[in-house]
Scaffold this active site. Structure first.
Site, PDB file in Angstrom:
ATOM      1  N   GLU A 292      39.137  25.100  -7.947  1.00  7.65           N
ATOM      2  CA  GLU A 292      37.955  24.237  -8.080  1.00  7.65           C
ATOM      3  C   GLU A 292      37.447  23.920  -6.654  1.00  7.65           C
ATOM      4  OE1 GLU A 292      39.309  20.466  -9.601  1.00  7.65           O
ATOM      5  OE2 GLU A 292      37.294  19.756 -10.114  1.00  7.65           O
TER       6      GLU A 292
ATOM      7  N   LYS B 256      31.827  21.560 -15.500  1.00  8.79           N
ATOM      8  CA  LYS B 256      32.973  20.750 -15.962  1.00  8.79           C
ATOM      9  C   LYS B 256      32.501  19.607 -16.866  1.00  8.79           C
ATOM     10  CE  LYS B 256      36.994  18.465 -13.771  1.00  8.79           C
ATOM     11  NZ  LYS B 256      37.593  18.151 -12.462  1.00  8.79           N
TER      12      LYS B 256
ATOM     13  N   CYS C 288      40.012  22.215 -14.015  1.00  5.85           N
ATOM     14  CA  CYS C 288      41.013  21.188 -13.744  1.00  5.85           C
ATOM     15  C   CYS C 288      41.217  20.203 -14.901  1.00  5.85           C
ATOM     16  CB  CYS C 288      40.680  20.486 -12.427  1.00  5.85           C
ATOM     17  SG  CYS C 288      42.171  19.752 -11.689  1.00  5.85           S
TER      18      CYS C 288
HETATM   19  C1  ACM Z   1      40.761  17.162 -11.108  1.00 10.55           C
HETATM   20  O1  ACM Z   1      40.188  17.301 -12.192  1.00 10.55           O
HETATM   21  N1  ACM Z   1      40.353  17.791 -10.034  1.00 10.55           N
HETATM   22  C2  ACM Z   1      41.925  16.268 -10.972  1.00 10.55           C
END
Ligand code: ACM
Length: 261
Positions: free
Chosen positions: A38, A108, A141
């Site tokens: 990410e 995301k 993530c």
């Molecule tokens: C995250 O979602 N980077 C902890």
């Protein structure tokens, strides 16, 4: 097919240095699918909206150029995270690139901690990208924390989950064993290492990038403190068969009429 992760140690704000690190790690590597962490070119711990804005880019920016170059060099589909600018919004996104083409972007949907100050949450159902006959689902993530994310991808026939990450909690790697088992999918969790002390925050990223099989077996696990890459051979056909035994097909056996809550 050959799939892998690239575990990096980004320097905050230094895009060219971070590109160079990945370029070095991918020298001589050939694969079908490679996943980067990410926000791999910028670092994670922003301190202001102005800072995120200045490090964000549109879908034809330096990230696209870099992933295109690396895809041509390795022969692989490349997936990596970046701060995406789209008109007046910024998303925590991942780009999917094959050879010279941008195949799509995932934004995301589950933002962690101060990401809620910096980014807009993703505005679409996570989708599956079909490349060379392989169905790739993408999540970023903290999306792992919500079992619905992988399930939504698996129900759209994702066979492999690309999971760019900047993990700061110790739970994900273990959880991915179950996530993969109950959906019979492979997953590549590509994490970063290092510490970022910026503003009021102090994050140590946990490394331990992982490739998990459709039975929950760990096929590759990286160290906590080193950068590096791993590529493993998998049989994608295994993730297409949702039978656990003669009687149980894990998707046909679902009872959605009882899941409404
Ligand atoms: C995250 O979602 N980077 C902890």
């Amino acid at each position: 097919m050959k799939i892998g992760y690239v575990q990096t140690h980004p320097v905050f704000g230094a895009k060219e240095t971070n590109f160079e690190q990945v370029n070095g790690l991918l020298k001589g590597v050939k694969a079908d699918l490679l996943v980067l962490p990410e926000l791999f070119s910028t670092g994670y711990t922003f301190v202001s909206k102005t800072e995120v804005q200045s490090l964000s880019e549109e879908s034809d920016g330096s990230i696209f150029q870099f992933l295109k170059e690396q895809s041509q060099k390795t022969g692989a589909v490349l997936i990596g995270g970046f701060a995406e600018k789209d008109v007046d919004k910024i998303y925590n996104s991942a780009m999917i690139v094959y050879k010279k083409k941008n195949l799509g972007i995932y934004r995301k949907i589950h933002l962690y901690y101060k990401e809620k100050e910096w980014f807009s949450p993703g505005d679409k159902t996570p989708e599956v990208f079909k490349v060379n006959g392989i169905n790739i689902g993408v999540m970023i993530c903290f999306d792992w924390f919500f079992p619905e994310t992988i399930r939504t991808l698996a129900l759209q026939e994702a066979e492999i989950i690309a999971h760019p990450s900047n993990l700061v909690l110790p739970y994900c790697q273990k959880a991915m064993e179950t996530r993969c088992l109950v959906n019979r999918v492979y997953a590549i969790t590509s994490n970063r290492i290092g510490r970022e002390q910026r503003g009021e925050d102090d994050f140590t990223f946990t490394g331990g990038s992982q490739i998990t099989s459709y039975t929950g077996e760990i096929l590759s696990s990286s160290q906590k403190n080193n950068i590096g890459i791993a590529v493993v051979e998998i049989d994608i056909e295994k993730a297409r068969d949702k039978h656990l035994n003669l009687y149980n097909n894990i998707f046909e056996d679902r009872r959605p009429e009882f899941y409404k809550l």
